[in-house]
Design an enzyme around this catalytic site. Sequence first.
Site, PDB file in Angstrom:
ATOM      1  N   LYS A 140       0.606  18.197  -0.203  1.00  0.00           N
ATOM      2  CA  LYS A 140      -0.028  16.854  -0.561  1.00  0.00           C
ATOM      3  C   LYS A 140      -1.080  16.464   0.589  1.00  0.00           C
ATOM      4  O   LYS A 140      -2.049  15.918   0.355  1.00  0.00           O
ATOM      5  CB  LYS A 140       0.785  15.741  -0.890  1.00  0.00           C
ATOM      6  CG  LYS A 140       1.770  15.410   0.285  1.00  0.00           C
ATOM      7  CD  LYS A 140       2.727  14.328  -0.279  1.00  0.00           C
ATOM      8  CE  LYS A 140       3.773  14.181   0.945  1.00  0.00           C
ATOM      9  NZ  LYS A 140       4.928  15.065   0.935  1.00  0.00           N
ATOM     10  N   HIS A 268      13.212  11.499   5.695  1.00  0.00           N
ATOM     11  CA  HIS A 268      11.775  11.505   6.156  1.00  0.00           C
ATOM     12  C   HIS A 268      11.620  10.158   6.705  1.00  0.00           C
ATOM     13  O   HIS A 268      11.823   9.075   6.346  1.00  0.00           O
ATOM     14  CB  HIS A 268      10.730  11.345   4.762  1.00  0.00           C
ATOM     15  CG  HIS A 268       9.474  11.905   5.380  1.00  0.00           C
ATOM     16  ND1 HIS A 268       8.640  11.559   5.962  1.00  0.00           N
ATOM     17  CD2 HIS A 268       8.582  12.930   4.584  1.00  0.00           C
ATOM     18  CE1 HIS A 268       7.505  12.111   6.207  1.00  0.00           C
ATOM     19  NE2 HIS A 268       7.657  12.950   5.202  1.00  0.00           N
ATOM     20  N   GLU A 340       9.209  19.444   6.599  1.00  0.00           N
ATOM     21  CA  GLU A 340       8.213  19.112   5.610  1.00  0.00           C
ATOM     22  C   GLU A 340       7.088  18.828   6.417  1.00  0.00           C
ATOM     23  O   GLU A 340       6.274  17.739   6.161  1.00  0.00           O
ATOM     24  CB  GLU A 340       8.311  18.247   4.624  1.00  0.00           C
ATOM     25  CG  GLU A 340       9.741  18.808   3.682  1.00  0.00           C
ATOM     26  CD  GLU A 340      10.494  17.641   2.899  1.00  0.00           C
ATOM     27  OE1 GLU A 340       9.587  16.496   3.146  1.00  0.00           O
ATOM     28  OE2 GLU A 340      11.269  17.830   2.060  1.00  0.00           O
ATOM     29  N   TYR A 462      -5.040  14.136   4.767  1.00  0.00           N
ATOM     30  CA  TYR A 462      -5.127  13.021   3.499  1.00  0.00           C
ATOM     31  C   TYR A 462      -6.633  12.506   3.893  1.00  0.00           C
ATOM     32  O   TYR A 462      -6.748  11.539   3.716  1.00  0.00           O
ATOM     33  CB  TYR A 462      -4.201  11.966   3.990  1.00  0.00           C
ATOM     34  CG  TYR A 462      -2.797  12.318   4.015  1.00  0.00           C
ATOM     35  CD1 TYR A 462      -2.167  12.579   2.899  1.00  0.00           C
ATOM     36  CD2 TYR A 462      -2.109  12.638   5.040  1.00  0.00           C
ATOM     37  CE1 TYR A 462      -0.855  12.994   2.862  1.00  0.00           C
ATOM     38  CE2 TYR A 462      -0.694  12.993   5.168  1.00  0.00           C
ATOM     39  CZ  TYR A 462      -0.207  13.301   4.134  1.00  0.00           C
ATOM     40  OH  TYR A 462       1.051  13.788   3.998  1.00  0.00           O
TER      41      TYR A 462
END
Length: 500
Positions: A140, A268, A340, A462
Amino acid sequence: MSQLEILTAHCPVDFDVVSCSPPLASSLPRSHHEKYLHNALVNGLFPSSHIVHPQDNSYGLKNSDRHYDDEVSIPGLPPLHRGHPDVHLRQGVMNALHLSAAGEPDAEKAFFVADLSSVYRQHERWKKLLPEIEPYYAVKCNPDPYVLRLLAALGTGFDCASNGEINQVLELGVNPERIIFANPCKANSFIRSAAKAGVDMMTFDNTDELYKIARTHPRAKLVVRILTDDSKSLCRLGLKFGAPLVTVPALLAKARELRLDVGGVSFHVGSGCYDSSAFSDAVMRARAAFDMGKEAGYDFNLLDVGGGFEDATFERTAAVLTESIDQYFPQREHIRIIAEPGRYYVSKAFSLATNIIARRAPPSVENAQQDVEIDPEQPSVMYYINDGVYGAFNCILFDHQKPQPYVLSLNGSFHVPSSAPTRAASVWGPTCDSLDCVCPLAQLPAALQVGDWLAFENMGAYTVCAASQFNGFEVSRVVYTTGAGPGAAEVREALRAFQG
């Protein structure tokens, strides 16, 4: 657009410029064309064998005689160049000049330059400092096709949050076992598609998710995502995801009742974590969840330490994480550890070049004499560039970033004197929305005008992945290079050898 004169750099960089030659403006008057060609050759930016076809507006080398044994050409993807990214930023400006002279619409369009060797170096850095932890790249963050292909070639896994991301990774030929479906709240159809594709590892943090998985993917290898302290991160995720430790025993009991296989724990600490100590607290909570799993009849063998890794604090974070794992998981021969990371890999790899398309300054500033005082902390000039918060700079709204520009070209030159007078200014995007402010305060050269170029570093995370075409503005394209320093040859070899 300003006509660009290339000046000799005061601090020259050892660029690999062989394949970085821009198409010069052959449609310009002959005298102008010869001037640009002469300047380019004198300053060593372009090879003398450079050939230009007047009807060819493509970006890249025009010398068909030049060939490299390790050349990379991937069908369906843009050309992969060589050379330092700064050379390609300048080449993009030169190319824009060429297109503008030819009357091309949107000739001065903003563009990214992606240095894939930066991604490679980050991977090597990861392996050196966290050799026990397998990176599963967070798609993402930046689903760029070259980035995904390179990381797949380097052997990383992939953190996918949707059916689309899973398909994008699988189309590269990646083994489904190298994918974790790390979205705790998934659509039924997505779970079903993952099952058909052989993607078994997925996260959950609630009872409803367990019921869905039991119906559509009963053989899934589940990972319970626990809530951690994410107060030290730019983007806090705990409001949306993560099971508080107090709820974990009941979740595991329900999973046991549904005969589901829960094999580990994930957490996370939040995206863009700026306090490495957050990882220590999270590992401690994961240890408690492991113990809860034992009580529920499970023997966990996976620890997923999530994302949140920052380039600037990576050494500190790696040390804290390693120490915490040693403390809370001293006996871990049968435990696999994954992570991640997203922005860690790509943030520095992408730079963005933007053109100043408009400028607003009150007459008092335009006609100011030297004895007129101007507040250095209050913007007196507004610059409008051709990318904004609805495009690449959505990271300002969604990722809490504060990008700062630097001058790429000024008054037709790539050389910006350090002694050039500056003035407080603000930088705005091109849309009709007053929300579209890229930088509310920046100290920029007072001589900066329409047609000059501003660049922004650290634009890989992003940004382009969430860009829209609001107001009819297109998403900025990407120019790719394997770089000119450490890792450049390794990138070419990895991509050339990758078969999926």
